[in-house]
Design an enzyme around this catalytic site. Structure first.
Site, PDB file in Angstrom:
ATOM      1  N   ASP A 156      -3.788  -2.734  -1.772  1.00 28.40           N
ATOM      2  CA  ASP A 156      -4.121  -4.015  -2.402  1.00 28.40           C
ATOM      3  C   ASP A 156      -2.953  -4.681  -3.108  1.00 28.40           C
ATOM      4  O   ASP A 156      -3.024  -5.856  -3.447  1.00 28.40           O
ATOM      5  CB  ASP A 156      -5.239  -3.812  -3.434  1.00 28.40           C
ATOM      6  CG  ASP A 156      -4.735  -3.069  -4.671  1.00 28.40           C
ATOM      7  OD1 ASP A 156      -4.546  -3.720  -5.722  1.00 28.40           O
ATOM      8  OD2 ASP A 156      -4.499  -1.859  -4.590  1.00 28.40           O
ATOM      9  N   LYS A 173       5.742   4.427  -0.070  1.00 30.47           N
ATOM     10  CA  LYS A 173       4.572   4.911   0.660  1.00 30.47           C
ATOM     11  C   LYS A 173       4.814   4.882   2.167  1.00 30.47           C
ATOM     12  O   LYS A 173       4.228   5.679   2.902  1.00 30.47           O
ATOM     13  CB  LYS A 173       3.348   4.070   0.291  1.00 30.47           C
ATOM     14  CG  LYS A 173       2.891   4.238  -1.153  1.00 30.47           C
ATOM     15  CD  LYS A 173       1.612   3.453  -1.430  1.00 30.47           C
ATOM     16  CE  LYS A 173       1.176   3.580  -2.879  1.00 30.47           C
ATOM     17  NZ  LYS A 173      -0.109   2.890  -3.152  1.00 30.47           N
ATOM     18  N   ASN A 227       3.156  -2.621  -4.058  1.00 40.97           N
ATOM     19  CA  ASN A 227       3.677  -1.276  -3.827  1.00 40.97           C
ATOM     20  C   ASN A 227       3.117  -0.650  -2.555  1.00 40.97           C
ATOM     21  O   ASN A 227       3.601   0.400  -2.119  1.00 40.97           O
ATOM     22  CB  ASN A 227       3.389  -0.363  -5.024  1.00 40.97           C
ATOM     23  CG  ASN A 227       1.905  -0.163  -5.257  1.00 40.97           C
ATOM     24  OD1 ASN A 227       1.125  -1.105  -5.241  1.00 40.97           O
ATOM     25  ND2 ASN A 227       1.504   1.071  -5.500  1.00 40.97           N
ATOM     26  N   THR A 273      -0.803   6.745  -3.409  1.00 35.67           N
ATOM     27  CA  THR A 273      -0.947   6.121  -4.714  1.00 35.67           C
ATOM     28  C   THR A 273       0.349   6.176  -5.518  1.00 35.67           C
ATOM     29  O   THR A 273       1.224   7.008  -5.259  1.00 35.67           O
ATOM     30  CB  THR A 273      -2.069   6.835  -5.511  1.00 35.67           C
ATOM     31  OG1 THR A 273      -2.212   6.247  -6.796  1.00 35.67           O
ATOM     32  CG2 THR A 273      -1.765   8.318  -5.676  1.00 35.67           C
ATOM     33  N   GLY A 274       0.447   5.296  -6.489  1.00 41.86           N
ATOM     34  CA  GLY A 274       1.526   5.364  -7.452  1.00 41.86           C
ATOM     35  C   GLY A 274       1.241   6.353  -8.565  1.00 41.86           C
ATOM     36  O   GLY A 274       2.119   6.671  -9.372  1.00 41.86           O
ATOM     37  N   ASP A 278      -6.353   2.941  -6.754  1.00 42.41           N
ATOM     38  CA  ASP A 278      -6.822   1.925  -7.698  1.00 42.41           C
ATOM     39  C   ASP A 278      -6.981   0.565  -7.021  1.00 42.41           C
ATOM     40  O   ASP A 278      -6.077   0.095  -6.319  1.00 42.41           O
ATOM     41  CB  ASP A 278      -5.849   1.822  -8.873  1.00 42.41           C
ATOM     42  CG  ASP A 278      -5.807   3.113  -9.672  1.00 42.41           C
ATOM     43  OD1 ASP A 278      -6.822   3.441 -10.305  1.00 42.41           O
ATOM     44  OD2 ASP A 278      -4.769   3.799  -9.631  1.00 42.41           O
ATOM     45  N   ASP A 293      -4.847   3.764  -0.606  1.00 47.31           N
ATOM     46  CA  ASP A 293      -4.506   3.586  -2.007  1.00 47.31           C
ATOM     47  C   ASP A 293      -5.740   3.904  -2.867  1.00 47.31           C
ATOM     48  O   ASP A 293      -6.877   3.832  -2.384  1.00 47.31           O
ATOM     49  CB  ASP A 293      -4.045   2.140  -2.220  1.00 47.31           C
ATOM     50  CG  ASP A 293      -3.763   1.828  -3.679  1.00 47.31           C
ATOM     51  OD1 ASP A 293      -3.010   2.588  -4.307  1.00 47.31           O
ATOM     52  OD2 ASP A 293      -4.311   0.824  -4.177  1.00 47.31           O
TER      53      ASP A 293
END
Length: 268
Positions: free
Chosen positions: A214, A191, A217, A42-43, A10, A8
């Site tokens: 973290d 994901k 998601n 990542t989103g 962020d 991930d």
């Protein structure tokens, strides 16, 4: 033992001030030199995530939009793509209109908002992407949507999620990447689904994958990976289902995982 690692961005790869430390950067490079496929999960939009990938020299498919789009930064090759079902997209738009909610659309890797306000400006600044204003979302809603996102107060976001999940059942994947971000995607745009597609692409078993994240998601890939890792700064519910909890994003937590399970596994 591990041949693919998905990370991930962020609050995981990046420190709180948006940096990739030199130590983490070198650990990623060394893992790649040893034949491990290192990718991002990542989103963020592809337009945003690809900039991070280029900063660390990744030319492998990266997982973006929570798994809705897996695409290679340098040549633009699409490996996996899923869009919000058209009927669900229209229902989400109608709901947001009825309740006066700020909704963002993501179509053709462009970010759209119906009005220029602090919410879209803040999101665009965080992701380092431009945005477009289109007051009439009816012009956009029938196009393929990689995802749709509501931004609001965290308590209100939780209430909205609780109300909408039973209405959509399994036809839409609803998740949160931050406390004030509620995201709507295709049910196979997670994901976890994207990690499985990428594992097939590189020719490795899921048991040979590591996923690091973290937030909620990241749940699907944490559960799907051979080793699911939660950051030290992760939400407690993610730590509870992870196979390993590493250091925080400000303490080179990603480097710690690579050191422990890829570079020096005999010492772990």
């Amino acid at each position: 033992m591990y041949r693919l690692i998905a990370i991930d961005i962020d609050d995981t790869l990046l420190t709180d001030d948006g940096r990739i430390t030199d130590a983490t950067r070198e650990a990623l490079a060394e893992a790649a030199r040893r034949g491990v496929t290192v990718t991002l999960a990542t989103g963020r939009m592809f337009a945003s995530a690809s900039k991070i990938a280029e900063r660390i020299g990744l030319n492998v498919p990266i997982i973006t939009y929570q798994g809705a789009l897996v695409k290679t930064p340098f040549d633009g090759r699409v490996l996996y793509e899923r869009s919000v079902p058209a009927d669900a997209a229209r229902r989400i738009l109608d709901y947001c209109r009825r309740h006066g909610l700020h909704l963002q659309l993501y179509t053709e890797d462009e970010l759209y908002a119906a009005e220029d306000n602090d919410k879209v400006r803040g999101y665009a600044a965080l992701s380092a992407v431009p945005y477009r204003i289109e007051p009439d979302f009816d012009k956009l809603i029938d196009r393929p949507q990689s995802k749709m996102l509501i931004i609001d107060d965290p308590d209100r976001i939780d209430r909205i999620a609780e109300e909408l999940r039973p209405l959509f059942g399994g036809s839409v994947h609803i998740t949160k990447s931050k406390p004030n971000f509620l995201e709507f995607l295709h049910p196979e745009a997670t994901k976890g689904h994207a990690l499985a597609a990428l594992a097939r692409h590189v020719g490795c078993a899921m048991e040979e994958t590591i996923a690091i994240g973290d937030s909620w998601n990241d749940r699907e890939m944490i559960q799907a990976a051979g080793l699911g890792v939660a950051m030290g700064n992760a939400i407690e519910s993610l730590k509870a289902i992870a196979g390993f909890v590493t250091k925080t994003n400000n303490e080179d937590g990603v480097k710690h995982v690579i050191d422990t399970f890829i570079l020096h596994p005999q010492q772990s």
